[in-house]
Design a protein around this motif. Structure first.
Motif, PDB file in Angstrom:
ATOM      1  N   TYR A 109       1.697  -2.075  -7.013  1.00 54.66           N
ATOM      2  CA  TYR A 109       0.837  -2.331  -5.855  1.00 54.66           C
ATOM      3  C   TYR A 109       1.156  -1.369  -4.715  1.00 54.66           C
ATOM      4  N   ALA A 113      -1.964   0.413  -2.905  1.00 58.84           N
ATOM      5  CA  ALA A 113      -2.462  -0.425  -1.814  1.00 58.84           C
ATOM      6  C   ALA A 113      -2.735   0.425  -0.578  1.00 58.84           C
ATOM      7  N   THR A 145      -0.809  -9.612  -9.199  1.00 56.13           N
ATOM      8  CA  THR A 145       0.010  -8.581  -8.570  1.00 56.13           C
ATOM      9  C   THR A 145       1.458  -9.049  -8.536  1.00 56.13           C
ATOM     10  N   ASP A 147       5.019  -7.172  -7.444  1.00 59.48           N
ATOM     11  CA  ASP A 147       5.526  -5.913  -6.903  1.00 59.48           C
ATOM     12  C   ASP A 147       6.830  -6.163  -6.158  1.00 59.48           C
TER      13      ASP A 147
END
Length: 196
Positions: A109, A113, A145, A147
């Protein structure tokens, strides 16, 4: 934060079974809820470590990575029949609207992102990565997600300044049109299940 890639010369580390302590295959499958006729994408698939775990449970798994060299490394170890390679960034996926039943990212991510300043994407993308995911995931589809946490151990994973906290990540996903179903802050990672 945002728009980083994993060094290809360190790709062997992506095959370390120790990665399961941060997200086990069982946890990933439980959050994703794949179906035998499902079409999902592994965002930042790398060498296919988690793609190998999900592929037996879906019809099509797109291994999405911006680095074609990662696809080459994946091919070297053997690829499940359900896997199709896609070389693209998350902000420009080559899928039609509502094409995916789901997507997931494990420890990537922070690589795609958006980093924004006053609501503007600092990378200048026409469409942000999260808005692109909202476009290609069908209504009711899941985005998982997992991360590295901005509040986690700085000795494990990428530098802290490249990571997102749970509140920041869930705010970004909600702003892109996702409903947050699950949001957990763990010792080293964050885990989020969002639905479109």
């Amino acid at each position: 934060m945002g728009y980083h890639t994993y060094p290809v010369d360190r790709a062997d580390a992506l095959e370390d079974p120790g990665r399961y302590r941060y997200c086990s295959r069982e946890e990933l499958l439980a959050m994703l809820e794949p179906s035998v006729d499902g079409v999902v994408a592994d965002l930042g698939s790398g060498t296919g470590f988690y793609a190998d775990d999900v592929a037996p449970f879906v019809d099509t798994l797109y291994a999405v990575d911006v680095q074609s060299a990662m696809h080459d490394r994946y091919r070297e170890k053997g690829v499940p029949e359900a896997v199709e390679f896609v070389t693209a960034g998350v902000s420009s996926l080559p899928f039609g609207d509502d094409h995916l039943d789901g997507a997931y990212s494990t420890m990537t991510y922070h690589e795609y992102a958006p980093t924004t300043v006053d609501g503007r994407d600092t990378e200048g993308d026409d469409r942000g990565s999260l808005e692109e995911l909202a476009r290609v995931i069908r209504p009711g589809g899941r985005l998982v997600t997992v991360d590295w946490s901005a509040d986690g151990d700085p000795e494990i994973g990428p530098p802290l300044e490249q990571r997102f906290g749970l509140d920041e990540a869930t705010t970004q996903l909600a702003a892109a049109g996702f409903d947050i179903e699950l949001a957990c802050d763990r010792p080293a990672t964050i885990a989020i299940v969002a639905t479109r």
